[in-house]
Design a protein around this motif. Structure first.
Motif, mmCIF file in Angstrom:
data_model
loop_
_atom_site.group_PDB
_atom_site.id
_atom_site.type_symbol
_atom_site.label_atom_id
_atom_site.label_comp_id
_atom_site.label_asym_id
_atom_site.label_seq_id
_atom_site.Cartn_x
_atom_site.Cartn_y
_atom_site.Cartn_z
ATOM 1 N N ASN A 178 0.838 -1.203 0.000
ATOM 2 C CA ASN A 178 0.000 0.000 0.000
ATOM 3 C C ASN A 178 0.874 1.254 0.000
ATOM 4 O OD1 ASN A 178 -2.360 1.541 0.059
ATOM 5 N ND2 ASN A 178 -2.399 1.580 2.303
ATOM 6 N N ASP A 179 1.718 1.369 -1.010
ATOM 7 C CA ASP A 179 2.531 2.572 -1.201
ATOM 8 C C ASP A 179 3.382 2.898 0.017
ATOM 9 O OD1 ASP A 179 3.515 4.691 -2.665
ATOM 10 O OD2 ASP A 179 1.957 6.081 -2.003
ATOM 11 N N SER A 180 4.112 1.878 0.526
ATOM 12 C CA SER A 180 4.955 2.094 1.707
ATOM 13 C C SER A 180 6.327 2.653 1.370
ATOM 14 C CB SER A 180 5.135 0.771 2.458
ATOM 15 O OG SER A 180 5.835 -0.168 1.653
ATOM 16 N N GLN A 181 6.679 2.669 0.087
ATOM 17 C CA GLN A 181 7.965 3.204 -0.384
ATOM 18 C C GLN A 181 9.150 2.464 0.236
ATOM 19 O OE1 GLN A 181 7.895 7.451 0.379
ATOM 20 N NE2 GLN A 181 6.349 7.843 -1.190
ATOM 21 N N TYR A 182 9.003 1.148 0.392
ATOM 22 C CA TYR A 182 10.089 0.374 0.992
ATOM 23 C C TYR A 182 11.302 0.249 0.083
ATOM 24 C CZ TYR A 182 8.501 -3.509 -1.960
ATOM 25 O OH TYR A 182 8.155 -4.294 -3.036
ATOM 26 N N GLY A 183 11.152 0.556 -1.190
ATOM 27 C CA GLY A 183 12.264 0.415 -2.128
ATOM 28 C C GLY A 183 13.230 1.582 -2.146
ATOM 29 N N LYS A 184 12.994 2.595 -1.321
ATOM 30 C CA LYS A 184 13.847 3.784 -1.341
ATOM 31 C C LYS A 184 15.245 3.498 -0.820
ATOM 32 C CE LYS A 184 12.367 7.734 -0.019
ATOM 33 N NZ LYS A 184 11.756 8.833 0.788
ATOM 34 N N TYR A 185 15.365 2.586 0.154
ATOM 35 C CA TYR A 185 16.664 2.323 0.779
ATOM 36 C C TYR A 185 16.929 0.815 0.801
ATOM 37 C CZ TYR A 185 15.812 7.041 2.549
ATOM 38 O OH TYR A 185 15.532 8.381 2.650
ATOM 39 N N VAL A 186 18.196 0.478 0.742
ATOM 40 C CA VAL A 186 18.586 -0.927 0.841
ATOM 41 C C VAL A 186 18.210 -1.479 2.214
ATOM 42 C CG1 VAL A 186 20.541 -2.531 0.820
ATOM 43 C CG2 VAL A 186 20.456 -0.631 -0.815
ATOM 44 N N ALA A 187 18.294 -0.636 3.225
ATOM 45 C CA ALA A 187 17.991 -1.071 4.588
ATOM 46 C C ALA A 187 16.535 -1.509 4.724
ATOM 47 C CB ALA A 187 18.292 0.054 5.580
ATOM 48 N N THR A 188 15.603 -0.735 4.142
ATOM 49 C CA THR A 188 14.200 -1.126 4.221
ATOM 50 C C THR A 188 13.922 -2.349 3.347
ATOM 51 O OG1 THR A 188 13.729 0.559 2.530
ATOM 52 C CG2 THR A 188 13.339 1.153 4.834
ATOM 53 N N GLN A 189 14.673 -2.516 2.272
ATOM 54 C CA GLN A 189 14.543 -3.723 1.464
ATOM 55 C C GLN A 189 15.010 -4.952 2.264
ATOM 56 O OE1 GLN A 189 16.401 -3.262 -2.425
ATOM 57 N NE2 GLN A 189 15.668 -1.165 -2.581
ATOM 58 N N TRP A 190 16.026 -4.758 3.099
ATOM 59 C CA TRP A 190 16.459 -5.836 3.991
ATOM 60 C C TRP A 190 15.322 -6.245 4.930
ATOM 61 C CZ3 TRP A 190 19.454 -9.649 5.614
ATOM 62 C CH2 TRP A 190 19.430 -10.000 6.970
ATOM 63 N N CYS A 191 14.596 -5.252 5.441
ATOM 64 C CA CYS A 191 13.466 -5.558 6.334
ATOM 65 C C CYS A 191 12.410 -6.384 5.606
ATOM 66 C CB CYS A 191 12.853 -4.262 6.854
ATOM 67 S SG CYS A 191 13.943 -3.297 7.927
ATOM 68 N N VAL A 192 12.134 -6.032 4.353
ATOM 69 C CA VAL A 192 11.173 -6.801 3.562
ATOM 70 C C VAL A 192 11.666 -8.230 3.379
ATOM 71 C CG1 VAL A 192 10.006 -6.984 1.329
ATOM 72 C CG2 VAL A 192 10.330 -4.739 2.382
#
Length: 301
Positions: A178-192
């Motif tokens: 739902n448009d969380s913008q998790y792709g902005k940083y490598v760190a948030t991609q790690w969380c995914v």
């Protein structure tokens, strides 16, 4: 197959406390979706989800009652105790979600503009949806493993928590898309990646338990589950630290909700939901790890 001696029908499937709880589930589920389909009405993704929950749980409950009453479950290549315990926990979570969502989006006190009859049907459906949740929760309470009891894994606290962990992960995934913008940083991609890995492994653990295939594994199942749970705790700790920093620290994100953010499509809202349920799942894995140290179970019940 079970022995052909004795009665062919299992009356305990309908007159035992668990059997009575399942009959109530079947009745309440049927009444709930009938009220909604007849006059209450539903729309959009929220209403469709609620109808899916009630019809799905009703169908599986009828299947369970039929199999136990006719003893046909002995013909299935399932660990029946694990299957029924896992479904009862899943149905409890799904039914409480629907019992909250339906009145939240469809019930109103005024008759205008839907009319008093439709309003009354929606209120009645909401009441029966709440009762349905209690019926499934009663089965979980009745079938849960008692201290020191040797039982199927999914009936233990650790097994039930696996269902809750997977359910919470689904909520996280819903917020992610739902448009969380998790792709902005490598760190948030790690969380995914953490959420995805733990979800997949948890589902695999449940699947092996329900199908009764744990004995075919070349490694000790129960020891591996405990090791995985410990690893999941460490992974969720990393996500619980990283996600809030990269979403709510002023250097990377926003510590406050932007004033111009539209309701229902705000990335900040999705990020907050993910952060909250990350901590919820972290707590669930910690509790799971604590309980897994003192359970005993068998996989073929």
């Amino acid at each position: 197959m079970e022995s052909t001696g004795g009665p062919y029908l299992n009356t305990a499937a309908v007159n035992s406390p668990v059997g009575i709880a399942r009959l109530l589930q079947m009745m309440l589920g049927c009444v709930t979706f009938s009220l909604v389909a007849h006059q209450g009405g539903f729309s959009a993704a929220y209403g469709t989800f609620c109808m899916f929950v009630w019809t799905f749980c009703f169908a599986v409950t009828v299947f369970i009652i039929t199999c136990e009453f006719t003893r046909l479950h002995s013909c299935l290549s399932l660990s029946w105790g694990n299957f029924t315990a896992a479904f009862a926990m899943l149905a409890t979570l799904m039914s409480i979600t629907a019992a909250v969502i339906y009145p939240l989006y469809f019930v109103q006190l005024e008759c205008y503009p839907i009319g008093c009859e439709v309003r009354d049907f929606r209120i009645a459906a909401s009441v029966f949806a709440g009762l349905l949740f209690f019926a499934y929760a009663a089965e979980v309470f009745l079938t849960r493993a008692k201290p020191g009891q040797v039982t199927s894994y999914m009936a233990t606290v650790s097994g039930l928590l696996k269902i809750v962990q997977a359910f919470v992960a689904c909520i996280i995934f819903g917020a992610l898309v739902n448009d969380s913008q998790y792709g902005k940083y490598v760190a948030t991609q790690w969380c995914v990646a953490v959420y995805s890995f733990c979800f997949v492994v948890t589902v695999v653990v449940v699947a092996f338990s329900v199908t009764g295939k744990t004995a075919l594994l070349w490694f000790p199942f129960e020891r591996s589950v405990v090791i995985y749970t410990f690893g999941a705790v460490l992974l969720y700790v990393s996500a619980a630290v990283i996600w809030p920093v990269f979403c709510f620290d002023s250097k990377y994100g926003s510590p406050r909700r932007p004033s111009l953010c539209s309701k229902g499509r705000c990335p900040w809202d999705s990020q907050l939901v993910i952060a909250i349920f990350t901590y919820v799942n972290l707590l669930l894995y910690v509790v799971d790890l604590a309980y897994s140290q003192r359970i005993r179970f068998i996989s073929h019940l």
